[in-house]
Design a protein around this motif. Structure first.
Motif, short mmCIF file in Angstrom:
data_model
loop_
_atom_site.label_atom_id
_atom_site.label_comp_id
_atom_site.label_asym_id
_atom_site.label_seq_id
_atom_site.Cartn_x
_atom_site.Cartn_y
_atom_site.Cartn_z
N SER A 317 0.83 -1.20 0.00
CA SER A 317 0.00 0.00 0.00
C SER A 317 0.86 1.26 0.00
O SER A 317 0.54 2.23 -0.70
CB SER A 317 -0.93 -0.02 1.22
OG SER A 317 -1.75 1.12 1.26
N ASP A 318 1.96 1.26 0.75
CA ASP A 318 2.85 2.42 0.78
C ASP A 318 3.46 2.68 -0.59
O ASP A 318 3.57 3.83 -1.04
CB ASP A 318 3.95 2.21 1.82
CG ASP A 318 3.44 2.34 3.24
OD1 ASP A 318 2.32 2.84 3.41
OD2 ASP A 318 4.16 1.95 4.17
N ILE A 319 3.89 1.62 -1.26
CA ILE A 319 4.48 1.79 -2.60
C ILE A 319 3.45 2.34 -3.57
O ILE A 319 3.74 3.23 -4.39
CB ILE A 319 5.05 0.45 -3.10
CG1 ILE A 319 6.23 0.01 -2.22
CG2 ILE A 319 5.51 0.57 -4.55
CD1 ILE A 319 6.77 -1.36 -2.57
N ALA A 320 2.22 1.83 -3.49
CA ALA A 320 1.17 2.31 -4.39
C ALA A 320 0.84 3.77 -4.10
O ALA A 320 0.64 4.57 -5.03
CB ALA A 320 -0.07 1.44 -4.23
N LEU A 321 0.79 4.15 -2.83
CA LEU A 321 0.50 5.55 -2.49
C LEU A 321 1.60 6.47 -2.96
O LEU A 321 1.34 7.59 -3.44
CB LEU A 321 0.31 5.67 -0.98
CG LEU A 321 -0.95 5.01 -0.40
CD1 LEU A 321 -0.95 5.11 1.12
CD2 LEU A 321 -2.20 5.63 -0.98
N ARG A 322 2.86 6.03 -2.81
CA ARG A 322 3.97 6.85 -3.31
C ARG A 322 3.87 7.00 -4.84
O ARG A 322 4.14 8.07 -5.38
CB ARG A 322 5.30 6.19 -2.92
CG ARG A 322 6.56 6.92 -3.38
CD ARG A 322 6.76 8.19 -2.60
NE ARG A 322 6.96 7.93 -1.19
CZ ARG A 322 8.15 7.71 -0.63
NH1 ARG A 322 9.24 7.72 -1.36
NH2 ARG A 322 8.26 7.50 0.66
N ALA A 323 3.49 5.92 -5.52
CA ALA A 323 3.38 5.98 -6.98
C ALA A 323 2.23 6.88 -7.43
O ALA A 323 2.32 7.51 -8.49
CB ALA A 323 3.18 4.57 -7.54
N LEU A 324 1.17 6.98 -6.63
CA LEU A 324 0.02 7.79 -7.01
C LEU A 324 0.15 9.24 -6.55
O LEU A 324 -0.75 10.05 -6.84
CB LEU A 324 -1.26 7.19 -6.41
CG LEU A 324 -1.70 5.85 -7.02
CD1 LEU A 324 -2.91 5.32 -6.27
CD2 LEU A 324 -2.00 6.00 -8.50
#
Length: 451
Positions: A317-324
Motif C-alpha cells: 500500500s505504501d508503494i502504491a500511495l507513493r506511486a500515485l
C-alpha cells in the motif's frame, strides 16, 4: 492471479484451497530459535563475522596440512619436490599480495553500491523496503566472502617463512595459497551475481514480488485452525509490559507455551504483532492461575514479516500511495501493487482469520494470539489506494476488477467489506469525475487497468 468473475447474486464457486492456504492450515510446532534466526537475518554484522571466523578456522587447518606436507617431504628426503613446492608458493605469493591490496577496493565498491541502492529504493518506493536489502542473502554473502578473502590473504602473507633452503624451511603455505586463490575466484563470481541481484532489486516489479513472497511465507507460519480457539475462561491476572517502548516485532511462542504449561495456565497475547507498546501496556491476560514473571517479547523500532501477516500489505500500500502521489504519478506501479494485494487477499478467502491458538505437546491450548481479521486486511490493502484512485482510471479499473474477483471468491459472510469499498469507489469516481463517459470508463472492470 486470475479469478473468475461471477454475478453478485450467484453462489460462491467451490474452489480448492491455495498452496499457501493449505500450508497455513497444516499443524506445526514452533521452534525456540525461530525468533533469533529472524532477528539475525535482519542484521548485517552476523554473516561477515561468521565468515571471518570460519576463514580463520580454514586457514588454521590449511596451515596444519602445509606443515604436515613439509614434514613428510623432509622425512622422505625428497628435497627436490620440496624445492619445487617452495617455488610454487613464492609464485603464488605475488598473487596473494595483489589480492590483499585490491580486495579492500572491492569491498568499498560493494558497500558503495549497496548504499546507493538503498537510498534510491527508499526514495522511490518506501523506506520500509530497506529491510529487503538488509536481508538480501547475496549481498551478505558477497560482503562476507570479500572480507574473508582479505583476512585470509593477510594470514597467508604472515605465514610465509622467508627461508629458501629446503633443509631449514619449517612451513610452505602452499595449501593456504591455493585456498586464497579459490576464495578470489569465488569472490569474482559473487561480485557478478551481486551486481545482477542489486539491479533486479532496483526494479519495482521485483521489489513488489519479493514483498509478496515474504507475505506468503509469514502466512504459512501461522497455525490457523478450522475451529475457533476455545474460550480460556476467567482472567486471573493481567501482565503489563516492562521495557523500552517500541514496535512489538514477535514473540517466542515455544518459550511462552512451555512457561504456560509449567504453570498450568492459558496466556492470551493482548496486542497484535506490529502494535506499538510502551511501559505499562497490558501484554498478556492470564487464565487459570499466575502467569510467568518473564515473557519472551521482542520489541524494535520497526515491523518485520516474522509473525506479522499484515506487514506485506502495509508495504504494498505504501508503494502504491507513493506511486500515485502528484510528485511521482506512476499509476502502473500502483496497478502492480494491486495485483499482489488482490492475489494475497484471494489466498486468504477461505482461511479462518482472527485469533490462533498454540498448543503444547499434549494438545492443550496454552497461548492465544490475536491476528488481523478479514475486514482489517481488506481495509489495509485497499482503503488508502481507493482514496487516491478516483482521478486515475487505470487504478480505479484495476481496483474494480480486483474487488469483483474477490467478491466471486469469498464466502457470503466476508462480502461486506468488499462491497463497501466497491460502493465507496463508485461514489468517489462519480464525485470527482465530471463527464459521464469518463465515469463509465473509470468504473469498467479491467485486470490490466487500461492495458
Amino acid at each position: 492471479m486470475s479469478l473468475p468473475n461471477a454475478p453478485h447474486g450467484s453462489a460462491r464457486p467451490r474452489l480448492p484451497r491455495s498452496h499457501w492456504a493449505r500450508r497455513a492450515l497444516r499443524p506445526r510446532r514452533p521452534l525456540r530459535l525461530s525468533p533469533l534466526r529472524e532477528h539475525l537475518r535482519d542484521t548485517f554484522w552476523f554473516a561477515p563475522t561468521a565468515a571471518m571466523a570460519l576463514v580463520v578456522a580454514a586457514w588454521w587447518l590449511a596451515s596444519l596440512i602445509d606443515s604436515a606436507l613439509v614434514e613428510s617431504l623432509r622425512s622422505d628426503g625428497d628435497y627436490d619436490a620440496l624445492t619445487d613446492l617452495i617455488g610454487i608458493a613464492d609464485d603464488a605469493k605475488t598473487i596473494v599480495t595483489t589480492v590483499s591490496s585490491a580486495m579492500m577496493t572491492f569491498i568499498g565498491v560493494v558497500f558503495s553500491i549497496s548504499l546507493v541502492a538503498v537510498q534510491m529504493a527508499s526514495g522511490q518506493f518506501t523506506p520500509r523496503v530497506v529491510r529487503i536489502f538488509v536481508r538480501s542473502r547475496i549481498t551478505k554473502l558477497t560482503f562476507s566472502v570479500f572480507l574473508a578473502t582479505f583476512l585470509l590473504s593477510l594470514l597467508v602473507l604472515a605465514a610465509y617463512d622467508g627461508e629458501t633452503d629446503p633443509r631449514l624451511v619449517t612451513t610452505v603455505p602452499f595449501v593456504q595459497s591455493m585456498l586464497t586463490l579459490l576464495m578470489v575466484g569465488t569472490s569474482l563470481l559473487l561480485f557478478v551475481a551481486y551486481v545482477n541481484s542489486t539491479l533486479r532489486l532496483l526494479r519495482v516489479s521485483h521489489v513488489i514480488d519479493r514483498i509478496a513472497l515474504e507475505s506468503y511465507r509469514a502466512l504459512a507460519t501461522m497455525p490457523f485452525s478450522e475451529h475457533e480457539p476455545p474460550e480460556p475462561g476467567h482472567v486471573s491476572e493481567v501482565i503489563t509490559y516492562r521495557g523500552r517502548a517500541g514496535v512489538l516485532r514477535d514473540v517466542n511462542i515455544a518459550q511462552l507455551v512451555a512457561a504456560a504449561r509449567r504453570r498450568g495456565v492459558v496466556l492470551r497475547l493482548l496486542p497484535r504483532i506490529g502494535d506499538f507498546i510502551g511501559p505499562g501496556t497490558p501484554v498478556f491476560a492470564v487464565h487459570g492461575g499466575t502467569g510467568p514473571r518473564r515473557y519472551a517479547l521482542s520489541v524494535g523500532v520497526d515491523r518485520t514479516f516474522h509473525q506479522d501477516i499484515g506487514f506485506g500489505l502495509r508495504q504494498l500500500s505504501d508503494i502504491a500511495l507513493r506511486a500515485l502521489s502528484p510528485a511521482v504519478n506512476d499509476p502502473t506501479t500502483a496497478v502492480q501493487c494491486l495485483d499482489r494485494i488482490v492475489a494475497f487477499l484471494g489466498s486468504l478467502a477461505d482461511v479462518p482469520l482472527g485469533a490462533v491458538s498454540h498448543t503444547d505437546r499434549k494438545g492443550e491450548v496454552r497461548l492465544v494470539q490475536e491476528l488481523p481479521g478479514w475486514t482489517d486486511l481488506v481495509d489495509l490493502g485497499i482503503a488508502e489506494i481507493r482514496g487516491c484512485s478516483a482521478g486515475n482510471p487505470q487504478v480505479s479499473r484495476r481496483l474494480m476488477a480486483g474487488l469483483d474477483d474477490l467478491l466471486s471468491l469469498v464466502p457470503a459472510e466476508r462480502r461486506a467489506p468488499l462491497e463497501r469499498h466497491r460502493a465507496l469507489l463508485r461514489q468517489a469516481v462519480e464525485r470527482d469525475v465530471p463527464e459521464a463517459a469518463d465515469r463509465e470508463f473509470a468504473l469498467v472492470s479491467d485486470r490490466q487497468g487500461i492495458g
